[in-house]
Design an enzyme around this catalytic site. Sequence first.
Site, PDB file in Angstrom:
ATOM      1  N   GLU A 145     -34.711 -24.754  -1.333  1.00 54.13           N
ATOM      2  CA  GLU A 145     -35.676 -23.518  -0.851  1.00 54.13           C
ATOM      3  C   GLU A 145     -35.381 -22.466  -1.814  1.00 54.13           C
ATOM      4  O   GLU A 145     -35.778 -21.211  -1.404  1.00 54.13           O
ATOM      5  CB  GLU A 145     -35.254 -22.965   0.549  1.00 54.13           C
ATOM      6  CG  GLU A 145     -35.390 -23.999   1.470  1.00 54.13           C
ATOM      7  CD  GLU A 145     -35.188 -23.383   2.885  1.00 54.13           C
ATOM      8  OE1 GLU A 145     -35.824 -22.773   3.606  1.00 54.13           O
ATOM      9  OE2 GLU A 145     -34.051 -23.590   3.445  1.00 54.13           O
TER      10      GLU A 145
ATOM     11  N   HIS B 131     -43.767  -2.174  -8.794  1.00 50.39           N
ATOM     12  CA  HIS B 131     -42.413  -2.316  -8.728  1.00 50.39           C
ATOM     13  C   HIS B 131     -41.383  -1.336  -8.652  1.00 50.39           C
ATOM     14  O   HIS B 131     -40.429  -1.258  -8.079  1.00 50.39           O
ATOM     15  CB  HIS B 131     -41.930  -3.510  -9.831  1.00 50.39           C
ATOM     16  CG  HIS B 131     -40.727  -4.312  -9.544  1.00 50.39           C
ATOM     17  ND1 HIS B 131     -40.544  -4.933  -8.510  1.00 50.39           N
ATOM     18  CD2 HIS B 131     -39.773  -4.307 -10.356  1.00 50.39           C
ATOM     19  CE1 HIS B 131     -39.414  -5.479  -8.658  1.00 50.39           C
ATOM     20  NE2 HIS B 131     -38.891  -5.095  -9.561  1.00 50.39           N
TER      21      HIS B 131
ATOM     22  N   SER C 277     -34.812  -4.112  -6.525  1.00 54.28           N
ATOM     23  CA  SER C 277     -34.954  -5.594  -7.276  1.00 54.28           C
ATOM     24  C   SER C 277     -33.575  -6.196  -7.458  1.00 54.28           C
ATOM     25  O   SER C 277     -33.316  -6.416  -6.220  1.00 54.28           O
ATOM     26  CB  SER C 277     -35.550  -4.948  -8.728  1.00 54.28           C
ATOM     27  OG  SER C 277     -36.009  -5.999  -9.499  1.00 54.28           O
TER      28      SER C 277
ATOM     29  N   ASP D 127     -47.128  -4.552  -6.123  1.00 52.91           N
ATOM     30  CA  ASP D 127     -45.920  -4.863  -6.934  1.00 52.91           C
ATOM     31  C   ASP D 127     -46.378  -6.321  -7.677  1.00 52.91           C
ATOM     32  O   ASP D 127     -46.607  -7.035  -6.898  1.00 52.91           O
ATOM     33  CB  ASP D 127     -44.846  -5.072  -5.816  1.00 52.91           C
ATOM     34  CG  ASP D 127     -43.611  -5.301  -6.526  1.00 52.91           C
ATOM     35  OD1 ASP D 127     -43.623  -5.812  -7.790  1.00 52.91           O
ATOM     36  OD2 ASP D 127     -42.439  -5.126  -6.246  1.00 52.91           O
TER      37      ASP D 127
END
Length: 282
Positions: free
Chosen positions: A213, A264, A131, A236
């Site tokens: 972006e 996750h 993560s 996830d």
Amino acid sequence: MALLLPGRRVTSIKPQLWKWKAAIQNYCSSVSSGKTHVNGVDLHYEQRGKGKHALLLLPGALGNTQTDFGPQLKHLNEERFTVVGWDPRGYGKSRPPDRDFPLDFFERDAKDAVDLMKALGFSHFSLLGWSDGGITAMIAAAKNPDMIHKLVVWGANAFVSKQDLELYHAVRDVSQWSSRMRQPMEEMYGAEVFAKTWEAWVKGISEFGTRPEGNICMDHLLLISCPTLIIHGEKDPMVPGSHALYLLEHIKQSRLHLMPEGKHNLHLRYAAEFNQMVEEFL
């Protein structure tokens, strides 16, 4: 470790309890921990194993060695690897200081991580990042190509999209989380500090959405030169699969492994499968 096996009757639990106690004592005796002063803060770490291949485990948001990497610190092959877990500044036992989230917090964590390994005597090592820790690991690998042997990331992203912002804000209020999800963080930080720090993280990560972006570390990906394993859980709820595909496209020596049932926290839910995959890659 199962106490009762199908088709077998255990008449006394005492032998099993002694085995458990011995296993726990063996694990505790094999793990060293401490704090090292790095870049103005005292960073907590845990270390296990005596292998020539050093690994650094990088936790997710608000995470630390205890909450995020128990199965890896305990069960990765200690003959092949020296495994180091750490608590980034402001997380877990690396407090004080209180955690803050300036726009460069991933770069700051990446520098802290590499400098911690230097302070512990490692000049060449691999990174396993989950993560937020995956983002930190990618930045560290890009900025220190001569030091990083291999890279494993999962649940990580290089940019923040509109969809990501919606996901972050949906989980902003920790009072809406299940007690099971809140418990380890509340035990570590206390309920009030956890809620305050998590809200600060949501605000901090959302700031990347204001960049062109939504760039977090997109420009770093082409600088990663080490072999990289990207793992993605297809269920996830926090990181859409498009992020894993983006990493695969932009990191040169990378490959992608999909886990159909993975969420996750796939490295915790499917720890044995994850550990075996990582050991084979490394």
